[in-house]
Design an enzyme around this catalytic site. Structure first.
Site, PDB file in Angstrom:
ATOM      1  N   HIS A  20      -6.756  -7.411  -7.018  1.00 18.79           N
ATOM      2  CA  HIS A  20      -5.853  -7.193  -5.861  1.00 18.79           C
ATOM      3  C   HIS A  20      -3.928  -7.265  -7.125  1.00 18.79           C
ATOM      4  O   HIS A  20      -3.188  -6.746  -6.426  1.00 18.79           O
ATOM      5  CB  HIS A  20      -5.925  -8.349  -4.684  1.00 18.79           C
ATOM      6  CG  HIS A  20      -6.570  -7.881  -3.469  1.00 18.79           C
ATOM      7  ND1 HIS A  20      -6.351  -7.710  -2.355  1.00 18.79           N
ATOM      8  CD2 HIS A  20      -8.210  -8.212  -4.175  1.00 18.79           C
ATOM      9  CE1 HIS A  20      -7.340  -7.472  -1.519  1.00 18.79           C
ATOM     10  NE2 HIS A  20      -8.326  -8.455  -2.663  1.00 18.79           N
ATOM     11  N   ASP A 110       0.329  -7.580  -0.359  1.00 13.60           N
ATOM     12  CA  ASP A 110      -0.750  -7.616  -0.198  1.00 13.60           C
ATOM     13  C   ASP A 110      -0.835  -7.912   1.014  1.00 13.60           C
ATOM     14  O   ASP A 110      -0.429  -8.798   1.537  1.00 13.60           O
ATOM     15  CB  ASP A 110      -1.692  -8.553  -1.235  1.00 13.60           C
ATOM     16  CG  ASP A 110      -3.075  -8.126  -0.775  1.00 13.60           C
ATOM     17  OD1 ASP A 110      -3.647  -8.150   0.203  1.00 13.60           O
ATOM     18  OD2 ASP A 110      -3.588  -7.962  -1.888  1.00 13.60           O
TER      19      ASP A 110
HETATM   20  C1  UDX Z   1     -11.992  -6.536  -5.064  1.00 11.75           C
HETATM   21  C2  UDX Z   1     -13.256  -5.365  -4.257  1.00 11.75           C
HETATM   22  O1  UDX Z   1     -14.596  -5.587  -4.620  1.00 11.75           O
HETATM   23  C3  UDX Z   1     -12.623  -4.474  -3.658  1.00 11.75           C
HETATM   24  O2  UDX Z   1     -13.661  -3.793  -3.412  1.00 11.75           O
HETATM   25  C4  UDX Z   1     -11.164  -4.426  -2.575  1.00 11.75           C
HETATM   26  O3  UDX Z   1     -11.356  -2.979  -2.969  1.00 11.75           O
HETATM   27  C5  UDX Z   1     -10.523  -4.930  -4.154  1.00 11.75           C
HETATM   28  O4  UDX Z   1     -10.505  -6.388  -4.358  1.00 11.75           O
HETATM   29  P1  UDX Z   1     -13.388  -6.094  -7.218  1.00 11.75           P
HETATM   30  O5  UDX Z   1     -14.351  -6.886  -6.799  1.00 11.75           O
HETATM   31  O6  UDX Z   1     -12.927  -6.969  -8.494  1.00 11.75           O
HETATM   32  O7  UDX Z   1     -12.407  -5.778  -5.998  1.00 11.75           O
HETATM   33  O8  UDX Z   1     -13.447  -4.197  -8.190  1.00 11.75           O
HETATM   34  P2  UDX Z   1     -12.063  -3.610  -7.803  1.00 11.75           P
HETATM   35  O9  UDX Z   1     -11.373  -3.298  -6.891  1.00 11.75           O
HETATM   36  O10 UDX Z   1     -12.933  -2.801  -8.960  1.00 11.75           O
HETATM   37  O11 UDX Z   1     -10.927  -4.391  -9.571  1.00 11.75           O
HETATM   38  C6  UDX Z   1     -11.843  -4.384 -10.504  1.00 11.75           C
HETATM   39  C7  UDX Z   1     -10.738  -4.816 -11.729  1.00 11.75           C
HETATM   40  O12 UDX Z   1     -11.191  -5.406 -12.450  1.00 11.75           O
HETATM   41  C8  UDX Z   1     -10.273  -3.216 -11.398  1.00 11.75           C
HETATM   42  O13 UDX Z   1      -9.271  -3.027 -11.725  1.00 11.75           O
HETATM   43  C9  UDX Z   1     -10.895  -2.841 -12.963  1.00 11.75           C
HETATM   44  O14 UDX Z   1     -10.259  -1.771 -13.989  1.00 11.75           O
HETATM   45  C10 UDX Z   1     -10.781  -4.227 -13.206  1.00 11.75           C
HETATM   46  N1  UDX Z   1     -11.678  -4.530 -14.844  1.00 11.75           N
HETATM   47  C11 UDX Z   1     -13.265  -5.084 -14.186  1.00 11.75           C
HETATM   48  C12 UDX Z   1     -11.492  -4.725 -15.944  1.00 11.75           C
HETATM   49  O15 UDX Z   1     -10.178  -5.088 -16.235  1.00 11.75           O
HETATM   50  N2  UDX Z   1     -12.876  -5.539 -17.100  1.00 11.75           N
HETATM   51  C13 UDX Z   1     -13.362  -5.855 -16.382  1.00 11.75           C
HETATM   52  O16 UDX Z   1     -14.684  -5.936 -18.115  1.00 11.75           O
HETATM   53  C14 UDX Z   1     -14.392  -5.625 -14.933  1.00 11.75           C
END
Ligand code: UDX
Length: 455
Positions: A20, A110
């Site tokens: 987020h 948000d």
């Molecule tokens: C959550 C929900 O799972 C997702 O479906 C929703 O839409 C937003 O909130 P999350 O599970 O963390 O998010 O997944 P994602 O939306 O892919 O966000 C993860 C973020 O962390 C991405 O921007 C990614 O670039 C970042 N990340 C992930 C890193 O910078 N490093 C890593 O090693 C892994």
């Protein structure tokens, strides 16, 4: 009007989770690039993870300043505390700037934090909700709020046909709709935002018009969504990613140079990048199967394991050698942008999907919960940029299945079509955020309306 830009001040309020913070911070940076003053408000617990030179940062409180929601007794208690303490501390930030050269004119929050709109109204300023899911997923929650879809959406009601969406099986639905009892407090917060949608001055969405054309057409005139994404670091527009290729927020310390140095030793498009985002807790037997799949692929891999590190099979760790690199956290955007990366095994969090699309990386979808199953459906059947791994009866993706999917997107029969689509979407994404593109225009219109109000 131009020289008034610096006087327009947008306060951008995040929910304190990585998935987020990233898009909201990126939006603040886009505003700053248009010479509007932007300040990010985030919790004490996450404020130290933000590195932004063009954007101001202000701490607010969720009532759990040491450890955030992990400290709270329940999701419900956390959200209630955030509402009470957050409203008060957000108001304090607005008051801080009240008599300055640039008082706050607008709160972009948000969409989960609906109380922020009340704070905006209390000060007589604009309020805009920011959706961090796809518009398609948002439309499903909207349907429920408008009594057009009832919960639970389950085996009896599927396949589901909704305006602008492909036919959805129960395995394609957001988990909160298929199993509403799995997290009732979170579901209630999600649904609440769709009840008050029309009270906002804008409802912004981290997606772009070309990506969800059918849905937008079907919902035209019914709801007020404005597409302004993909909210990913815009440095990628320059092809050569350099310098500002990160969001500028890392709740966990990334393994930096080591990843890039390791990737530099690998041939173009040869590496499998594996990450399940910031929230998914992967079961030990699933970790085991991922390890087996990666080994069987005989391809180089970079695997972000986060807290799942201690679940890795010992024999796997001992045999990784130079073929694989296992890290706790990395700068994902920079990694995905590297020419050595040829495939992304992902949980399909919305940010990960947008990042893969923007950088042209083929996907193997292994969705876990929330909006991820629906995102996986779109990956495979609507945008056709990857394949979805099938689960076995125990709900696990086996190593064999994972290896099969990796081969399919990297070398198999479908790979050529997937590669063509991946390039197509990358271009569409770039165009949307480039000067004059659909999302860029929408952000400009947002700014112009604020300027007019100020003038
Ligand atoms: C959550 C929900 O799972 C997702 O479906 C929703 O839409 C937003 O909130 P999350 O599970 O963390 O998010 O997944 P994602 O939306 O892919 O966000 C993860 C973020 O962390 C991405 O921007 C990614 O670039 C970042 N990340 C992930 C890193 O910078 N490093 C890593 O090693 C892994």
């Amino acid at each position: 009007m131009e020289n008034q830009r610096e006087r327009v001040h947008v306060l951008v309020l995040t929910y304190p989770a990585q998935g987020h913070i990233n898009p909201l911070l990126q939006f603040a940076k886009r505003l700053a690039s248009k010479r509007v003053k932007a300040t990010l408000a985030t919790t004490h617990y996450t404020v130290k993870s933000i590195h932004a030179t063009t954007v101001g940062v202000e701490p607010i409180s969720d009532g759990f300043d040491e450890g955030g929601f992990k400290q709270a007794p329940s999701v419900k208690a956390y959200l209630e505390s955030f509402k009470t303490v957050g409203s008060r501390t957000l108001a304090e930030v607005i008051l801080k700037y009240k008599d300055s050269e640039s008082p706050v004119n607008c709160i972009v929050y948000d969409s989960l934090l609906t109380w922020a709109l009340d704070v905006a109204r209390q000060f007589g300023i604009y309020g805009a909700a920011m959706m961090t899911n796809s518009a398609s997923v948002c439309s499903m929650y909207w349907q429920i709020n408008h009594g057009l879809l009832t919960l639970p959406v389950n085996q009896e009601t599927v396949p589901l046909t909704l305006p602008g969406l492909p036919s959805l099986a129960s395995s394609d639905l957001p988990s909160f709709l298929a199993q509403p009892a799995s997290n009732p407090a979170y579901l209630a917060a999600i649904l609440e935002q769709f009840g008050s949608l029309n009270k906002n001055d804008w409802v912004l969405c981290n997606s772009f018009e070309e990506l969800e054309k059918e849905l937008l057409r079907a919902m035209l005139g019914l709801w007020p969504l404005v597409m302004i994404g993909p909210l990913v670091p815009s440095a990628y527009l320059d092809q050569q990613i350099a310098g500002d290729s990160a969001y500028g927020a890392n709740i966990w310390e990334p393994t930096g140079d080591r990843c890039m140095r390791w990737l530099a030793t690998k041939p173009e498009k040869s590496v499998i990048y594996v990450s399940f985002g910031s929230m998914a807790d992967i079961a030990a037997n699933q970790v085991d199967e991922i390890a087996r799949g990666l080994k069987a692929s005989e391809k180089p891999f970079l695997w972000v394991v986060k807290e799942n590190e201690n679940k890795l099979p010992v024999e796997f760790v001992n045999s990784v050698g130079e073929t694989g690199l296992v890290v706790r956290w990395c700068n994902q955007f920079e990694v995905l942008a590297h020419q050595a990366v040829g495939c992304f095994i992902t949980h399909c969090g919305w940010n990960s999907i947008l990042e893969g699309l923007s950088l042209g990386v083929a996907v193997v979808a292994v969705p876990q919960f929330s909006d991820q199953p629906t995102n996986a459906k779109f990956v495979e059947e609507v945008w056709e940029v990857g394949v979805r791994a099938k689960k076995n009866k125990a709900g696990i993706v086996t190593g064999e299945e994972l290896n099969k999917c990796v081969n399919e997107v990297m070398d198999g029969e479908r790979s050529q079509k997937i590669k063509r689509n991946v390039s197509k979407w990358r271009e569409f994404a770039k165009k949307a955020v480039s000067a004059g593109g659909s999302s860029d225009k929408n952000i400009d219109e947002f700014v112009v309306r604020l300027l007019k109000a100020d003038g």
